[in-house]
Design a protein around this motif. Sequence first.
Motif, PDB file in Angstrom:
ATOM      1  N   LEU A 105      -1.419   3.503  -0.374  1.00  0.00           N
ATOM      2  CA  LEU A 105      -0.822   2.334   0.252  1.00  0.00           C
ATOM      3  C   LEU A 105      -0.060   1.539  -0.797  1.00  0.00           C
ATOM      4  O   LEU A 105      -0.280   1.687  -1.998  1.00  0.00           O
ATOM      5  N   SER A 106       0.841   0.725  -0.317  1.00  0.00           N
ATOM      6  CA  SER A 106       1.642  -0.155  -1.173  1.00  0.00           C
ATOM      7  C   SER A 106       1.551  -1.556  -0.595  1.00  0.00           C
ATOM      8  O   SER A 106       1.724  -1.751   0.610  1.00  0.00           O
ATOM      9  N   LEU A 107       1.238  -2.523  -1.446  1.00  0.00           N
ATOM     10  CA  LEU A 107       1.074  -3.901  -1.002  1.00  0.00           C
ATOM     11  C   LEU A 107       2.386  -4.657  -1.065  1.00  0.00           C
ATOM     12  O   LEU A 107       3.254  -4.351  -1.878  1.00  0.00           O
ATOM     13  N   GLY A 108       2.522  -5.665  -0.236  1.00  0.00           N
ATOM     14  CA  GLY A 108       3.700  -6.517  -0.241  1.00  0.00           C
ATOM     15  C   GLY A 108       4.634  -6.213   0.911  1.00  0.00           C
ATOM     16  O   GLY A 108       4.520  -5.204   1.591  1.00  0.00           O
ATOM     17  N   SER A 109       5.557  -7.125   1.116  1.00  0.00           N
ATOM     18  CA  SER A 109       6.560  -6.962   2.170  1.00  0.00           C
ATOM     19  C   SER A 109       7.557  -5.890   1.749  1.00  0.00           C
ATOM     20  O   SER A 109       7.607  -5.506   0.581  1.00  0.00           O
ATOM     21  N   PRO A 110       8.388  -5.409   2.694  1.00  0.00           N
ATOM     22  CA  PRO A 110       9.335  -4.338   2.349  1.00  0.00           C
ATOM     23  C   PRO A 110      10.236  -4.689   1.164  1.00  0.00           C
ATOM     24  O   PRO A 110      10.551  -3.827   0.351  1.00  0.00           O
ATOM     25  N   ASP A 111      10.626  -5.949   1.029  1.00  0.00           N
ATOM     26  CA  ASP A 111      11.500  -6.327  -0.087  1.00  0.00           C
ATOM     27  C   ASP A 111      10.725  -6.595  -1.381  1.00  0.00           C
ATOM     28  O   ASP A 111      11.316  -6.737  -2.441  1.00  0.00           O
ATOM     29  N   GLN A 112       9.374  -6.637  -1.310  1.00  0.00           N
ATOM     30  CA  GLN A 112       8.555  -6.875  -2.491  1.00  0.00           C
ATOM     31  C   GLN A 112       7.542  -5.759  -2.723  1.00  0.00           C
ATOM     32  O   GLN A 112       6.586  -5.946  -3.470  1.00  0.00           O
ATOM     33  N   ALA A 113       7.722  -4.620  -2.091  1.00  0.00           N
ATOM     34  CA  ALA A 113       6.722  -3.557  -2.153  1.00  0.00           C
ATOM     35  C   ALA A 113       6.427  -3.162  -3.598  1.00  0.00           C
ATOM     36  O   ALA A 113       7.323  -3.066  -4.428  1.00  0.00           O
ATOM     37  N   ARG A 114       5.158  -2.984  -3.863  1.00  0.00           N
ATOM     38  CA  ARG A 114       4.693  -2.586  -5.188  1.00  0.00           C
ATOM     39  C   ARG A 114       4.488  -1.076  -5.213  1.00  0.00           C
ATOM     40  O   ARG A 114       4.551  -0.412  -4.184  1.00  0.00           O
ATOM     41  N   PRO A 115       4.180  -0.530  -6.388  1.00  0.00           N
ATOM     42  CA  PRO A 115       3.952   0.920  -6.474  1.00  0.00           C
ATOM     43  C   PRO A 115       2.784   1.369  -5.588  1.00  0.00           C
ATOM     44  O   PRO A 115       1.932   0.574  -5.206  1.00  0.00           O
ATOM     45  N   TRP A 116       2.747   2.659  -5.323  1.00  0.00           N
ATOM     46  CA  TRP A 116       1.697   3.228  -4.490  1.00  0.00           C
ATOM     47  C   TRP A 116       0.358   3.191  -5.222  1.00  0.00           C
ATOM     48  O   TRP A 116       0.282   3.445  -6.419  1.00  0.00           O
ATOM     49  N   MET A 117      -0.707   2.886  -4.473  1.00  0.00           N
ATOM     50  CA  MET A 117      -2.082   2.900  -4.973  1.00  0.00           C
ATOM     51  C   MET A 117      -2.859   3.925  -4.155  1.00  0.00           C
ATOM     52  O   MET A 117      -2.673   4.015  -2.940  1.00  0.00           O
ATOM     53  N   THR A 118      -3.740   4.644  -4.815  1.00  0.00           N
ATOM     54  CA  THR A 118      -4.573   5.627  -4.142  1.00  0.00           C
ATOM     55  C   THR A 118      -5.908   4.998  -3.774  1.00  0.00           C
ATOM     56  O   THR A 118      -6.560   4.382  -4.621  1.00  0.00           O
ATOM     57  N   ILE A 119      -6.308   5.155  -2.532  1.00  0.00           N
ATOM     58  CA  ILE A 119      -7.607   4.636  -2.083  1.00  0.00           C
ATOM     59  C   ILE A 119      -8.693   5.549  -2.642  1.00  0.00           C
ATOM     60  O   ILE A 119      -8.700   6.757  -2.381  1.00  0.00           O
TER      61      ILE A 119
END
Length: 189
Positions: free
Chosen positions: A138-152
């Motif tokens: 998953l990636s946190l933040g809004s579409p214009d502020q999306a952060r890198p992908w994190m693995t659960i």
Amino acid sequence: NIQRIDRGFDPRGVLTMRLTLPRERYPGDAAGAFFDRLAERLAALPGVRAVSAASQFPPAGTFGTQFRLERGQAESTTLPTSQITTATPSYFETLGVPIQAGRGFHATDRLDTPLVAMVNQAFANRYLGGSDPIGQRLSLGSPDQARPWMTIVGVVGDYRNNGITQPVRPEVYTPVRQQTAWNQLFMLI
């Protein structure tokens, strides 16, 4: 009646305090390193069983964020939201919250390692249809502020994170040492 509600965490004997570090003196990862050292010192005190630091703690959750799932999420102009808590590895132990699947955070989860996240069971049920979230990204933040992908990497039990009488909200957890934005955290002892 409120005292009989299953909170999902154990507040007995837990002391809390909030610390705010000046950003000028603790830039980047320096704040995370400070909280690690403080936790080590507090853990060495007589009678202390567990110490952790977190951006918030139950039953009040105040921080929320939008997020994107790498797969299994239909394209939409509106992203789903979740509460978010940034915490040190011993957070769940300190509160007596069980890790139900996968693993908890490790001291080795740092800025220079692959980004990881944990979710609560409510998140897995609501956004992943109850399927095993381990390994999903998953990636946190809004579409214009999306952060890198994190693995659960883990799933924790649900606890009252929106007030004692309110339903549990979906929540994402990230390790303190993989974040640089948090200069204010709560110590839980």
